[in-house]
Design a protein around this motif. Structure first.
Motif, PDB file in Angstrom:
ATOM      1  N   GLN A 332       0.813  -1.217   0.000  1.00  0.00           N
ATOM      2  CA  GLN A 332       0.000   0.000   0.000  1.00  0.00           C
ATOM      3  C   GLN A 332       0.843   1.263   0.000  1.00  0.00           C
ATOM      4  OE1 GLN A 332      -2.442  -0.647   3.474  1.00  0.00           O
ATOM      5  NE2 GLN A 332      -3.985  -1.789   2.338  1.00  0.00           N
ATOM      6  N   THR A 333       2.085   1.173   0.486  1.00  0.00           N
ATOM      7  CA  THR A 333       2.954   2.341   0.498  1.00  0.00           C
ATOM      8  C   THR A 333       3.447   2.683  -0.901  1.00  0.00           C
ATOM      9  OG1 THR A 333       3.690   1.928   2.769  1.00  0.00           O
ATOM     10  CG2 THR A 333       5.122   3.288   1.377  1.00  0.00           C
ATOM     11  N   TRP A 334       3.882   1.680  -1.638  1.00  0.00           N
ATOM     12  CA  TRP A 334       4.579   1.927  -2.905  1.00  0.00           C
ATOM     13  C   TRP A 334       3.696   1.742  -4.127  1.00  0.00           C
ATOM     14  CZ3 TRP A 334       9.041   4.279  -2.278  1.00  0.00           C
ATOM     15  CH2 TRP A 334       9.706   4.139  -1.062  1.00  0.00           C
ATOM     16  N   VAL A 335       2.411   1.480  -3.941  1.00  0.00           N
ATOM     17  CA  VAL A 335       1.517   1.345  -5.088  1.00  0.00           C
ATOM     18  C   VAL A 335       1.457   2.680  -5.832  1.00  0.00           C
ATOM     19  CG1 VAL A 335      -0.545   1.895  -3.726  1.00  0.00           C
ATOM     20  CG2 VAL A 335      -0.775   0.636  -5.859  1.00  0.00           C
ATOM     21  N   GLY A 336       1.570   2.620  -7.144  1.00  0.00           N
ATOM     22  CA  GLY A 336       1.548   3.825  -7.952  1.00  0.00           C
ATOM     23  C   GLY A 336       2.893   4.464  -8.162  1.00  0.00           C
ATOM     24  N   THR A 337       3.972   3.896  -7.580  1.00  0.00           N
ATOM     25  CA  THR A 337       5.302   4.489  -7.705  1.00  0.00           C
ATOM     26  C   THR A 337       6.310   3.578  -8.389  1.00  0.00           C
ATOM     27  OG1 THR A 337       6.153   3.654  -5.587  1.00  0.00           O
ATOM     28  CG2 THR A 337       4.883   5.703  -5.533  1.00  0.00           C
ATOM     29  N   LEU A 338       5.969   2.310  -8.623  1.00  0.00           N
ATOM     30  CA  LEU A 338       6.941   1.327  -9.075  1.00  0.00           C
ATOM     31  C   LEU A 338       7.012   1.263 -10.590  1.00  0.00           C
ATOM     32  CD1 LEU A 338       6.061  -1.548  -6.583  1.00  0.00           C
ATOM     33  CD2 LEU A 338       7.779   0.239  -6.334  1.00  0.00           C
ATOM     34  N   ALA A 339       8.179   0.885 -11.073  1.00  0.00           N
ATOM     35  CA  ALA A 339       8.366   0.673 -12.503  1.00  0.00           C
ATOM     36  C   ALA A 339       7.714  -0.650 -12.910  1.00  0.00           C
ATOM     37  CB  ALA A 339       9.854   0.650 -12.838  1.00  0.00           C
ATOM     38  N   SER A 340       7.008  -0.655 -14.062  1.00  0.00           N
ATOM     39  CA  SER A 340       6.325  -1.859 -14.576  1.00  0.00           C
ATOM     40  C   SER A 340       5.462  -2.491 -13.496  1.00  0.00           C
ATOM     41  CB  SER A 340       7.349  -2.875 -15.113  1.00  0.00           C
ATOM     42  OG  SER A 340       8.176  -2.292 -16.105  1.00  0.00           O
ATOM     43  N   GLU A 341       4.719  -1.654 -12.788  1.00  0.00           N
ATOM     44  CA  GLU A 341       3.977  -2.143 -11.621  1.00  0.00           C
ATOM     45  C   GLU A 341       2.888  -3.137 -11.989  1.00  0.00           C
ATOM     46  OE1 GLU A 341       2.014  -0.228  -7.575  1.00  0.00           O
ATOM     47  OE2 GLU A 341       2.607   1.056  -9.249  1.00  0.00           O
ATOM     48  N   SER A 342       2.248  -2.957 -13.144  1.00  0.00           N
ATOM     49  CA  SER A 342       1.159  -3.850 -13.529  1.00  0.00           C
ATOM     50  C   SER A 342       1.650  -5.263 -13.815  1.00  0.00           C
ATOM     51  CB  SER A 342       0.445  -3.298 -14.761  1.00  0.00           C
ATOM     52  OG  SER A 342       1.351  -3.158 -15.848  1.00  0.00           O
ATOM     53  N   GLN A 343       2.970  -5.446 -13.995  1.00  0.00           N
ATOM     54  CA  GLN A 343       3.522  -6.768 -14.291  1.00  0.00           C
ATOM     55  C   GLN A 343       4.100  -7.453 -13.058  1.00  0.00           C
ATOM     56  OE1 GLN A 343       6.373  -6.309 -17.462  1.00  0.00           O
ATOM     57  NE2 GLN A 343       5.016  -5.008 -18.686  1.00  0.00           N
ATOM     58  N   LEU A 344       4.091  -6.791 -11.925  1.00  0.00           N
ATOM     59  CA  LEU A 344       4.652  -7.383 -10.711  1.00  0.00           C
ATOM     60  C   LEU A 344       3.678  -8.386 -10.108  1.00  0.00           C
ATOM     61  CD1 LEU A 344       6.167  -4.230  -8.966  1.00  0.00           C
ATOM     62  CD2 LEU A 344       7.415  -6.042 -10.157  1.00  0.00           C
ATOM     63  N   PRO A 345       4.187  -9.452  -9.481  1.00  0.00           N
ATOM     64  CA  PRO A 345       3.291 -10.375  -8.777  1.00  0.00           C
ATOM     65  C   PRO A 345       2.733  -9.723  -7.521  1.00  0.00           C
ATOM     66  CG  PRO A 345       5.580 -10.965  -8.388  1.00  0.00           C
ATOM     67  CD  PRO A 345       5.594  -9.873  -9.426  1.00  0.00           C
ATOM     68  N   GLY A 346       1.620 -10.251  -7.075  1.00  0.00           N
ATOM     69  CA  GLY A 346       0.977  -9.646  -5.913  1.00  0.00           C
ATOM     70  C   GLY A 346       1.790  -9.757  -4.645  1.00  0.00           C
ATOM     71  N   ASP A 347       2.676 -10.762  -4.547  1.00  0.00           N
ATOM     72  CA  ASP A 347       3.478 -10.966  -3.332  1.00  0.00           C
ATOM     73  C   ASP A 347       4.899 -10.449  -3.495  1.00  0.00           C
ATOM     74  OD1 ASP A 347       4.288 -12.808  -5.179  1.00  0.00           O
ATOM     75  OD2 ASP A 347       4.457 -14.480  -3.758  1.00  0.00           O
TER      76      ASP A 347
END
Length: 365
Positions: A332-347
């Motif tokens: 919840q802290t880093w959501v919206g800030t990561l590179a290629s976030e839509s491709q990261l696994p949920g864990d």
């Protein structure tokens, strides 16, 4: 085997709180002057004293009525005869922490007008953003917030005391008056406000632009550039945007969680405290080592600093002994800030093999 009620009551009568307070010399007891006088009056009675429920309620009613009186009320005799006025504390009842507390209570602290003025200004800046007036104790406790690294905590603590040797510190020292001026501007008296927000040559504009560009929860939830916001960053509060206002390209459901106020607050404190501290470090490198920093160097330093905090949260979430709270908070802290976030696994927070990093920042022009 449980203790019979009568025996438990007898133990409570034999060891009243006042006796323990007296053994430790009344150290750390609020309003001890009144309790000591009350203990004296209880001791001078020859008969045992017991408090029933009815008597307790009656005493509470009298205390409430006295507190509501417009005048100061009757004068209370707090005189204690020397025979009953025991001094000091028992060695068997005192610890090192209690002894230090006694020293602090008996020491007279000289007035700190510079610190008091800085605290007042910090409180006003914080109130403008949070709409709440923080006490001095709240601001001091915020220096030790778990969201702020230890070196940054020390920097904020010294800035609240105005103990950094900048600006006016050098104005009254013969032969060193030239150090009072900003090393980059040359004609401006250096101050912490000038260093952190006003001097473009020290990289402040670049760093704050980078911080705001990474913030995914709307500029209306980002505080104004003020020194008090940095010094009270551990007191900040903020709110996240609703689901419809999430950054473009991020799925609204699935592995990526929705932002939370707690996660956004953690990120806000990280961005503000780390950005301010990096500006101070760059300033010190320029003054002490005469290093010149380009916009590319500043951007790289800032990106590495924020990525280090991201990896710290990931390590905390991937420990062998971990709780789901650490994992959820990192998400919840880093959501919206990561590179290629839509491709990261949920864990991703608890997966060592998953490499994560913030989105590539753009160098301000």
């Amino acid at each position: 085997m449980s203790t019979p009620p009568a025996l438990a009551s007898a133990k409570a009568v034999r060891t009243p709180p006042a006796a323990a307070w007296e053994d430790r010399g009344w150290i750390g007891i609020p309003d001890s002057t009144y309790f000591r006088a009350a203990a004296y009056h209880l001791k001078r009675r020859s008969a045992p004293t017991a408090a029933a429920v009815t008597g307790t309620r009656a005493a509470a009613a009298l205390a409430s009525s006295a507190a509501m009186r417009p005048d100061a009320g009757d004068d209370v005799d707090l005189t204690i005869p020397p025979a009953f006025n025991l001094q000091g504390a028992k060695l068997s009842a005192i610890s090192q922490a209690t002894a230090y507390q006694a020293i602090r209570e008996r020491q007279t602290t000289p007035p700190r007008t510079r610190t008091d003025r800085r605290l007042a200004a910090t409180r006003l800046d914080l109130h403008e953003f949070t709409k709440r007036l923080a006490t001095d104790a709240t601001i001091w406790r915020a220096c030790r917030s778990s969201d702020i690294r230890a070196p940054v905590q020390q920097f904020i603590f010294c800035a609240l005391h105005r103990s950094q040797k900048i600006g006016e510190h050098w104005s009254s020292i013969p032969g060193y008056q030239d150090r009072a001026f900003c090393p980059a501007c040359g004609d401006t008296i250096e101050s912490m406000e000038h260093i952190l927000f006003q001097c473009d040559d020290l990289g402040s504009t670049t760093i704050w632009t980078l911080a705001k560009s990474l913030w995914p929860h709307g500029q209306e939830n980002w505080p104004r550039d003020k020194l008090g916001i940095v010094l009270a960053s551990g007191c900040l509060t903020t709110h996240t945007q609703p689901r419809a206002a999430r950054p473009a390209g991020l799925p609204s459901t699935g592995a990526l969680p929705q932002p939370s106020d707690d996660g956004a607050l953690h990120l806000l404190r990280i961005l503000i405290s780390e950005s301010a501290y990096l500006i101070w470090v760059l300033r010190c490198e320029r003054v002490i080592s005469e290093h010149q920093h380009t916009a590319t160097t500043i951007t790289t330093r800032w990106t590495n600093t924020i990525n280090d905090r991201l990896h710290t949260d990931q390590l905390n979430a991937s420990r062998l002994i971990r709780t789901s709270t650490a994992v959820i908070r990192a998400q919840q802290t880093w959501v919206g800030t990561l590179a290629s976030e839509s491709q990261l696994p949920g864990d991703w927070p608890k997966s060592h093999e998953v490499l994560v990093g913030i989105r590539a920042p753009r160098i301000p022009t």
